[in-house]
Write an enzyme that holds these catalytic residues in place. Structure first.
Site, mmCIF file in Angstrom:
data_model
loop_
_atom_site.group_PDB
_atom_site.id
_atom_site.type_symbol
_atom_site.label_atom_id
_atom_site.label_comp_id
_atom_site.label_asym_id
_atom_site.label_seq_id
_atom_site.Cartn_x
_atom_site.Cartn_y
_atom_site.Cartn_z
ATOM 1 N N ASP A 152 34.506 34.744 46.561
ATOM 2 C CA ASP A 152 33.626 35.631 45.799
ATOM 3 C C ASP A 152 32.330 34.932 45.417
ATOM 4 O O ASP A 152 31.261 35.547 45.386
ATOM 5 C CB ASP A 152 34.336 36.130 44.538
ATOM 6 C CG ASP A 152 35.459 37.098 44.847
ATOM 7 O OD1 ASP A 152 35.708 37.352 46.049
ATOM 8 O OD2 ASP A 152 36.091 37.604 43.910
ATOM 9 N N LEU A 174 33.977 33.056 37.803
ATOM 10 C CA LEU A 174 34.905 33.261 38.919
ATOM 11 C C LEU A 174 35.836 32.072 39.107
ATOM 12 O O LEU A 174 36.780 32.146 39.885
ATOM 13 C CB LEU A 174 34.117 33.495 40.217
ATOM 14 C CG LEU A 174 32.963 34.499 40.170
ATOM 15 C CD1 LEU A 174 32.333 34.639 41.555
ATOM 16 C CD2 LEU A 174 33.427 35.853 39.644
ATOM 17 N N THR A 234 42.160 40.356 36.990
ATOM 18 C CA THR A 234 42.874 40.576 38.253
ATOM 19 C C THR A 234 43.971 41.617 38.118
ATOM 20 O O THR A 234 44.564 41.781 37.043
ATOM 21 C CB THR A 234 43.497 39.266 38.750
ATOM 22 O OG1 THR A 234 44.350 39.521 39.872
ATOM 23 C CG2 THR A 234 44.347 38.615 37.664
ATOM 24 N N GLU A 244 46.798 41.253 39.243
ATOM 25 C CA GLU A 244 48.066 40.545 39.030
ATOM 26 C C GLU A 244 48.494 40.599 37.561
ATOM 27 O O GLU A 244 49.650 40.313 37.247
ATOM 28 C CB GLU A 244 47.949 39.094 39.483
ATOM 29 C CG GLU A 244 47.839 38.914 40.994
ATOM 30 C CD GLU A 244 49.137 39.204 41.726
ATOM 31 O OE1 GLU A 244 50.211 39.097 41.097
ATOM 32 O OE2 GLU A 244 49.079 39.530 42.924
ATOM 33 N N TYR A 264 49.854 32.556 37.275
ATOM 34 C CA TYR A 264 48.468 32.971 37.511
ATOM 35 C C TYR A 264 48.153 34.256 36.746
ATOM 36 O O TYR A 264 47.138 34.349 36.049
ATOM 37 C CB TYR A 264 48.231 33.185 39.010
ATOM 38 C CG TYR A 264 46.930 33.880 39.340
ATOM 39 C CD1 TYR A 264 45.709 33.232 39.185
ATOM 40 C CD2 TYR A 264 46.924 35.190 39.821
ATOM 41 C CE1 TYR A 264 44.516 33.859 39.496
ATOM 42 C CE2 TYR A 264 45.739 35.827 40.139
ATOM 43 C CZ TYR A 264 44.535 35.163 39.973
ATOM 44 O OH TYR A 264 43.362 35.804 40.273
ATOM 45 N N LYS A 308 45.509 34.625 33.663
ATOM 46 C CA LYS A 308 44.401 35.573 33.772
ATOM 47 C C LYS A 308 44.433 36.598 32.633
ATOM 48 O O LYS A 308 43.389 37.068 32.177
ATOM 49 C CB LYS A 308 44.453 36.288 35.124
ATOM 50 C CG LYS A 308 43.784 35.537 36.251
ATOM 51 C CD LYS A 308 42.272 35.474 36.063
ATOM 52 C CE LYS A 308 41.557 34.951 37.295
ATOM 53 N NZ LYS A 308 40.089 34.925 37.122
ATOM 54 N N HIS A 330 40.906 41.644 47.258
ATOM 55 C CA HIS A 330 39.722 41.801 48.093
ATOM 56 C C HIS A 330 39.590 40.580 48.984
ATOM 57 O O HIS A 330 39.716 39.452 48.534
ATOM 58 C CB HIS A 330 38.468 42.023 47.253
ATOM 59 C CG HIS A 330 38.313 41.094 46.098
ATOM 60 N ND1 HIS A 330 39.095 41.162 44.971
ATOM 61 C CD2 HIS A 330 37.466 40.045 45.913
ATOM 62 C CE1 HIS A 330 38.740 40.215 44.125
ATOM 63 N NE2 HIS A 330 37.754 39.511 44.677
#
Length: 331
Positions: free
Chosen positions: A15, A80, A127, A129, A155, A159, A185
């Protein structure tokens, strides 16, 4: 009129590359955080983006972040940077927490300490997730900004902390903090550790006689897969909106890894991919998310965001890139 300045953490990632390109095209002066004096990706970033100002800093070192923010004096920050691979987070949960969760807090505090909290717009990369793929999504519509969270990996948990601390700074200090809850993505800049790029890289190598199979974990999970270039455009749009908010970016449709394999191998004329795929239990996760489906209605309505690359186009783009990458000299 002086150009707008943007600071990107995670500039060496997928990204980060797409965003750097987009911002440069829009006339921004781009600053990027890079970790370590001998970062193996430095040369690649400088080679592809010679106009970027690289600043050595680390999300786990707040002093370095304060210095970076002070040097860049950014109008916009795009956070990011993260330990971004789900499988890796199970093997290194503490590092994931330190970088992905606490790193976001460190960066927010750096903005506040330098006195830029009322002048800098902050994008937090959240995210899908965080949702965890359980039955909390509304049937047929997918997860949206009001869906419940239930992360299923270190993760996802890290996040989720980053997401909530970003919202807390928006609500507590009046900072312009927008969060983008992005579903999967992919693209030609994706790392080889991710299943999509692992597949397209293997397909290209098989086509050119450099490999005879690809080894994967589970093939049944379904994901809402879009093109990274479309999604970084959405990030930028969030920071141009008149007020900070939370937005889901997704395609609104899911496809399994098996479907991805079918399209990828189809690009090289192979209809039955099964002889070329091996499965390894070691690649299976302790807790798998069976399906993730997003609802981007709010982003489409409020921001005017719309994805441009469909699923088949995404797979073709990635396979074509890797075919060129691995092509023998003269082909």
């Amino acid at each position: 009129m002086e150009p707008r300045r943007a600071l990107i953490t995670g500039i060496t990632g997928q990204d980060g590359g797409h965003l750097t390109e987009l911002l440069h095209e829009k006339g921004y002066e781009v600053f990027g955080l890079i970790r370590g004096q001998r970062n193996s990706r430095r040369e690649a970033v400088v080679g592809e983006f010679p106009y970027v100002h690289l600043i050595e800093a680390d999300l786990t070192d707040q002093t370095s972040l304060i210095r970076a923010v002070d040097v860049a004096q950014p109008h916009e920050i795009y956070n990011l940077g993260a330990i971004s691979h789900v499988g890796y987070s199970f093997r290194n949960p503490q590092l994931t927490a330190d970088v992905t969760a606490k790193g976001t807090l460190n960066l927010l505090e750096a903005v506040r300490i330098t006195g830029l909290d009322q002048h800098t717009r902050f994008y937090q990369a959240s995210t899908s997730e965080m949702f965890g793929g359980l039955d909390y999504n509304r049937p047929g519509t997918g997860y949206d900004e009001d869906s419940l969270f239930h992360p299923r990996s270190p993760y996802g948990v890290a996040k989720l902390y980053a997401h909530w601390i970003a919202r807390n700074y928006r609500e507590s200090y009046g900072m312009f903090v927008a969060t983008g809850i992005l579903f999967n993505h992919e693209g030609e800049r994706r790392g080889l550790e991710f299943v999509t790029r692992k597949i397209t890289d293997a397909v290209a190598r098989i086509h050119w006689g450099l490999a005879d199979h690809v080894t994967l974990g589970d093939l049944y999970p379904k994901r809402d897969w879009g093109y990274a270039g479309d999604y970084v455009r959405g990030m930028w749009q969030m920071l141009q909106h008149h007020e900070p908010d939370d937005f889901v970016l997704a395609t609104g449709e899911t496809h399994s890894i098996e479907e991805f394999l079918t399209l990828a191998f189809g690009e090289i004329g192979i209809e039955d991919w099964h002889p070329y795929v091996r499965q390894d239990a070691e690649l299976q996760r302790p807790a798998e998310v069976d399906i993730l489906l997003g609802n981007p209605a709010k982003a489409e309505r409020v921001l005017g965001w719309k994805r441009e690359v469909d699923f088949a186009g995404l797979v073709k783009r990635m396979v074509d890139h890797d075919l060129r990458l691995h092509a023998p000299e003269g082909r």
